[in-house]
Design a protein around this motif. Structure first.
Motif, PDB file in Angstrom:
ATOM      1  N   PHE A   1     -14.580  45.095  12.080  1.00  0.00           N
ATOM      2  CA  PHE A   1     -14.435  44.548  10.892  1.00  0.00           C
ATOM      3  C   PHE A   1     -12.820  44.890   9.810  1.00  0.00           C
ATOM      4  O   PHE A   1     -13.456  45.363   9.140  1.00  0.00           O
ATOM      5  N   ALA A   2     -12.185  44.159  10.157  1.00  0.00           N
ATOM      6  CA  ALA A   2     -10.567  44.307   9.211  1.00  0.00           C
ATOM      7  C   ALA A   2      -9.840  42.782   9.174  1.00  0.00           C
ATOM      8  O   ALA A   2      -9.890  42.466   9.789  1.00  0.00           O
ATOM      9  N   ARG A   3     -10.016  43.097   8.131  1.00  0.00           N
ATOM     10  CA  ARG A   3      -8.911  41.692   7.869  1.00  0.00           C
ATOM     11  C   ARG A   3      -8.752  41.624   5.847  1.00  0.00           C
ATOM     12  O   ARG A   3      -9.689  42.255   5.304  1.00  0.00           O
ATOM     13  N   ARG A   4      -8.253  40.277   5.452  1.00  0.00           N
ATOM     14  CA  ARG A   4      -7.865  40.730   3.758  1.00  0.00           C
ATOM     15  C   ARG A   4      -9.385  40.106   3.594  1.00  0.00           C
ATOM     16  O   ARG A   4     -10.644  40.096   3.627  1.00  0.00           O
ATOM     17  N   VAL A   5      -9.684  40.526   2.040  1.00  0.00           N
ATOM     18  CA  VAL A   5     -10.847  40.588   1.385  1.00  0.00           C
ATOM     19  C   VAL A   5     -11.179  39.662   0.810  1.00  0.00           C
ATOM     20  O   VAL A   5     -11.695  39.433  -0.963  1.00  0.00           O
ATOM     21  N   PRO A   6     -10.573  38.409   0.930  1.00  0.00           N
ATOM     22  CA  PRO A   6     -10.996  37.071  -0.337  1.00  0.00           C
ATOM     23  C   PRO A   6     -12.967  37.059  -0.528  1.00  0.00           C
ATOM     24  O   PRO A   6     -13.261  37.354   0.996  1.00  0.00           O
ATOM     25  N   THR A   7     -13.774  36.061  -0.916  1.00  0.00           N
ATOM     26  CA  THR A   7     -15.082  35.530  -0.754  1.00  0.00           C
ATOM     27  C   THR A   7     -15.594  35.266   0.294  1.00  0.00           C
ATOM     28  O   THR A   7     -16.422  36.086   1.080  1.00  0.00           O
ATOM     29  N   TYR A   8     -14.441  34.161   0.666  1.00  0.00           N
ATOM     30  CA  TYR A   8     -15.109  33.567   2.239  1.00  0.00           C
ATOM     31  C   TYR A   8     -14.873  33.951   3.282  1.00  0.00           C
ATOM     32  O   TYR A   8     -15.954  33.729   4.031  1.00  0.00           O
ATOM     33  N   LYS A   9     -14.307  35.467   3.849  1.00  0.00           N
ATOM     34  CA  LYS A   9     -14.687  35.978   4.757  1.00  0.00           C
ATOM     35  C   LYS A   9     -15.969  37.522   4.915  1.00  0.00           C
ATOM     36  O   LYS A   9     -15.894  37.612   5.772  1.00  0.00           O
TER      37      LYS A   9
END
Length: 859
Positions: free
Chosen positions: A508-516
């Motif tokens: 699990f890797a990605r930017r960390v905005p709330t909706y993710k």
């Protein structure tokens, strides 16, 4: 003692190795394994410590080593062969040239603007998916032979580098980048002086920027840099960092990217005697001011504003990546007034253009706000989202620009993103394909389909080797992170046992905005702990991602994951790896068996990380959002059920987390650990094969760029040519038409509708004759499209699932013009109809383009 300034001195190459310089500065090496292998062979240890950067290698390698290589005939021959191969790649006709030769009407040039470009980790000009997508777009365009120019900014600190504090909080640092130590060259004039772009600023100041060129295969990427002595200290800092600063700083960046970017394109094409681009493509609204600069150019040449806007719109494409209004850049209108002035002074940014016309392009419901996405949509005739579902979301999100239309009629299409296979596919797959089915590369769809012939044991062996590679990389990074957080070597023996090459690995890797929803996996921590520590069917989880420096909420989510992963009983099964970038991402995409994505549907525009995993045989475990909504087929992974419609966010998270755990426990883990007599998980391997051969060809960036070329660039080329031919006759005609429509439309109405021929008991396919009298307010019948609209009727008499039928002009009648349609009933059930009128002109991309619609007068 701290240095005042940092700069790079490149080594003097022996004459026989001069080709290394050319190979190092064309970023084709980043996706060309033979060139990468060549640079690695110069000094394998330095290659690793130098972050696999050819320019850095040539700057730091010992002179004696270069002399030895210059005397090595075999090495010199490798260099010469690769230089010749690069020249062939740059010159030979490719897909685009074949299309042109076959008669396709395609652009002579495309200018592609983006605020970030992720081409390679050695050029850290990106923060996340938008930039990686832009980089993949350039690489695929190069492979296909498109005459494309990339345009962006060069950030002296790039995006931040991430580390963790002892208590798991994200820390940021901004390293200073030296352009001379990067694979860049300056655009210079005949006297070898840097070409400068000039952009007027308030207070009679001028923002100047030089133009660095990153050569991405066949594609020049122009990067504007304001950090020069000609600027005052404030303006020098305009290009200091990506997504940094306040709104004033950001609007200056976007003015430089849009206005300055167009001027950089003009300077580059003029210097190289290239044709001016016939299509301009905005990758998000950040560079939206490019439309204003192009209007200024045409206005200075004698066109009025409306005609100039018509010409600009015809040849402009706008792509939105934004699934939520909060993701759109919105500036105070007064800030836009400050920077663009009233247009009366020759020294203003857009001399001769009225401020109200500028504000009109970015207008939204709040007149105090200037909306960059709205400006992008109003200055581009063609627009798209980045997946089919995101196209639907975008049509609903921007429907206020088309009042009176159903969201389904909003003219925003979609091109689903793709990923550049040579960049993201492991060399192990390429080697396997070469051994099994020949030497075909994986750039084209056929290459992936050939993997259907690979044996199950070879597929599993490759997947296991990739997982082992990831385990080694995880252990290295976990150890380094622990040292950064304050641990000592003496207490880090446990890091040698982190992860197991035989255990199911989820990424699990990605930017960390709330909706993710980074922490959805922790919703039931003891249930997760039981899966991690299961003695028979364990799972191991690798997590990575950066939170925006100003987003303390996102940082708190990271800290929650880190604190869970720090616990002694699970730290060998779950890790958080700081400083997620392209170099880390490759190992994750290569080695993870399962790629997890659990955004809040439908807020994921596309989500290309799962595509990169699929290219390597990874199975997706995802909410049906973005690309996964259209490409999930039941054999390439698992769809996490969603609790759509549940208003309480906590309850929705609980329900969807429970569904995630259930899938892992009951389906994912059993398939992975269910082994036959040969030791292979047969059902798992067949899902891997299906993913590689069926999903793989669908997610390629080459497919995406072909789609843009055929569905957007080609039509924009034809529309642009029609608007500028005969001294801009088309643009002038369109401007005149829009003025006539604006004046007449309040009086356009449907005054009478009659239906004939409908039987007492209509059945599907029954014939109906529908006629209508339409008052056109002074417009002619050819100026409009009149349509009969059929649809299912709900309890509020609203039409849904509509079908439109064109109505033909029959002549004049009392009260207006008569239109008629003979049609068969297209729907069954509770059906209704109405009649609507839309503007129609051959230079419109579609009848909904102007956002005008009229219907029967209210009863």
């Amino acid at each position: 003692m701290k240095a005042l300034r940092r700069f790079t001195v490149r080594a003097q190459l022996p004459a026989r190795l001069s080709g290394l310089a050319e190979l190092s500065v064309n970023l084709r090496w980043s996706w060309h394994p033979p060139t990468l292998e060549l640079f690695e062979s110069i000094d394998p240890d330095l290659w690793v410590s130098g972050d696999r950067d050819p320019v850095r290698i040539l700057g730091e390698v010992r002179s004696s080593r270069l002399e030895d290589l210059a005397n090595d005939d075999a090495f010199v021959q490798r260099v010469d062969d690769l230089v010749a191969d690069l020249h062939l790649y740059l010159a030979q006709p490719r897909w685009f040239q074949q299309q042109v030769d076959s008669g396709a009407d395609l652009p002579v040039g495309i200018a592609y603007f983006s605020m970030e470009f992720g081409v390679s980790e050695v050029l850290p000009n990106y923060s996340g998916g938008l930039g990686i997508l832009a980089g993949d777009h350039l690489k695929a365009a190069s492979d296909l032979g498109l005459p494309l120019i990339g345009v962006g900014l060069l950030y002296r600190s790039g995006y931040f580098r991430q580390s963790l504090t002892a208590d798991g909080w994200q820390a940021e640092r901004y390293p200073s980048l030296d352009p001379q130590g990067l694979p860049l060259r300056l655009l210079t004039d005949e006297s070898d002086s840097p070409v400068l772009v000039h952009v007027a600023m308030p207070g009679d100041r001028v923002l100047r920027a030089r133009i660095w060129i990153a050569q991405v295969g066949r594609i020049p990427l122009l990067l504007l840099d304001s950090d020069i002595a000609d600027n005052d200290p404030e303006l020098r800092g305009v290009t200091d960092r990506l997504y940094g600063g306040d709104q004033d700083h950001r609007v200056k960046q976007e003015i430089l990217a849009g206005v300055g970017g167009v001027r950089a394109v003009r300077a580059y094409t003029e210097y190289h005697s290239l044709p001016a681009p016939s299509v301009f493509h905005m990758n998000e609204g950040h560079a939206g001011f490019l439309g204003l600069e192009r209007i200024r150019e045409l206005h200075a040449g004698g066109l009025d504003f409306d005609s100039a806007l018509a010409a600009v719109r015809a040849s402009t494409v706008f792509t939105t990546h934004t699934p939520v209004p909060a993701g759109i850049d919105r500036f105070p209108a007064d800030l836009v007034r400050l920077y663009f002035g009233d247009g009366t002074a020759e020294s203003s940014l857009l001399p001769g253009i009225e401020m109200e016309r500028i504000l009109e392009l970015g207008r939204e419901s709040d007149p105090a706000v200037f909306n960059m996405a709205h400006m992008g949509l109003r200055s581009a005739q063609r627009a798209n989202g980045v997946s089919k579902l995101h196209g639907i979301v975008s049509r609903g999100m921007f429907d206020e620009l088309w009042p009176g239309f159903d969201a389904s009629d909003v003219p925003i299409g979609s091109v689903t993103n793709g990923v550049h296979a040579p960049t993201w596919a492991s060399q192990r797959w390429l080697d396997l394909a070469a051994r099994t089915v020949g030497t075909r590369t994986m750039e084209e769809a056929q290459g992936w389909e050939q993997l259907a012939e690979v044996s199950a044991s070879d597929l599993w062996e490759t997947r296991s080797a990739l997982r082992s590679d990831l385990v080694a990389e995880v252990r290295r990074r976990v150890r380094n992170s622990a040292l950064e957080r304050g641990s000592t070597d003496a207490e880090l023996a446990w890091t040698d046992e982190v992860f197991d090459p035989s255990v199911l690995t989820v990424g699990f890797a990605r930017r960390v905005p709330t909706y993710k929803r980074l922490t959805l996996m922790l919703r039931q921590p003891e249930r997760l702990r039981a899966m991690l520590l299961d003695p028979v069917r364990p799972v191991q989880l690798v997590v990575a991602g950066k939170s925006h420096p100003a987003d303390d909420g996102g940082k708190a989510l990271i800290q929650q994951i880190v604190r869970f992963a720090d616990q002694h009983d699970v730290r060998h099964r779950i890790v958080f790896l700081p400083d997620y970038d392209m170099s880390m991402a490759r190992y994750l995409y290569w080695g993870c068996d399962v790629w997890l994505n659990n955004p809040l549907r439908p807020l994921e525009a596309c989500g290309t990380s799962g595509m990169k995993s699929a290219l390597n045989g990874g199975l997706n475990l995802s909410i049906r959002d973005g690309w996964w909504d259209e490409m999930y087929d039941g054999e390439n992974g698992w769809a996490i059920p969603t609790a759509d419609g549940v208003v309480d966010e906590n309850r929705r998270d609980d329900l969807e987390a429970a569904a995630l755990y259930e899938l892992l426990e009951k389906s994912v883990l059993p398939k992975f650990y269910d082994r036959g007599d040969d030791g292979l998980p047969a059902r798992w391997v067949e899902m891997v094969r299906h993913t590689l051969t069926v999903t793989g060809p669908k997610v390629l960036a080459s497919r995406m760029v072909r789609d843009y070329t055929q569905q957007y660039y080609g039509p924009a080329t034809r529309a642009g040519a029609a608007s500028i031919s005969d001294d801009y006759a088309g643009a002038k005609a369109m401007a005149d038409y829009r003025r006539r429509v604006d004046a007449a439309w309040p009086a356009v109405t449907v005054t009478d509708v009659e239906a004939d021929g409908l039987p007492d008991t209509p059945v599907l396919g029954s014939t109906l004759t529908l006629s209508a009298t339409v008052g056109l307010g002074g417009l002619g019948p050819s100026d409009v499209s009149v349509q009969a609209v059929f649809g299912h009727v709900d309890q509020d008499e609203q039409l849904g699932d509509v079908v439109t039928v064109p109505m033909l002009h029959q002549g004049s009648a009392a009260g207006g013009e008569r239109f008629l349609a003979d049609t068969t009933l297209p729907l069954s059930g509770s059906v209704g109809y109405t009649v609507r009128v839309l503007p129609h002109h051959p230079l419109l991309a579609g009848d909904a383009e102007l956002g005008r619609v009229a219907g029967p007068s209210p009863m």
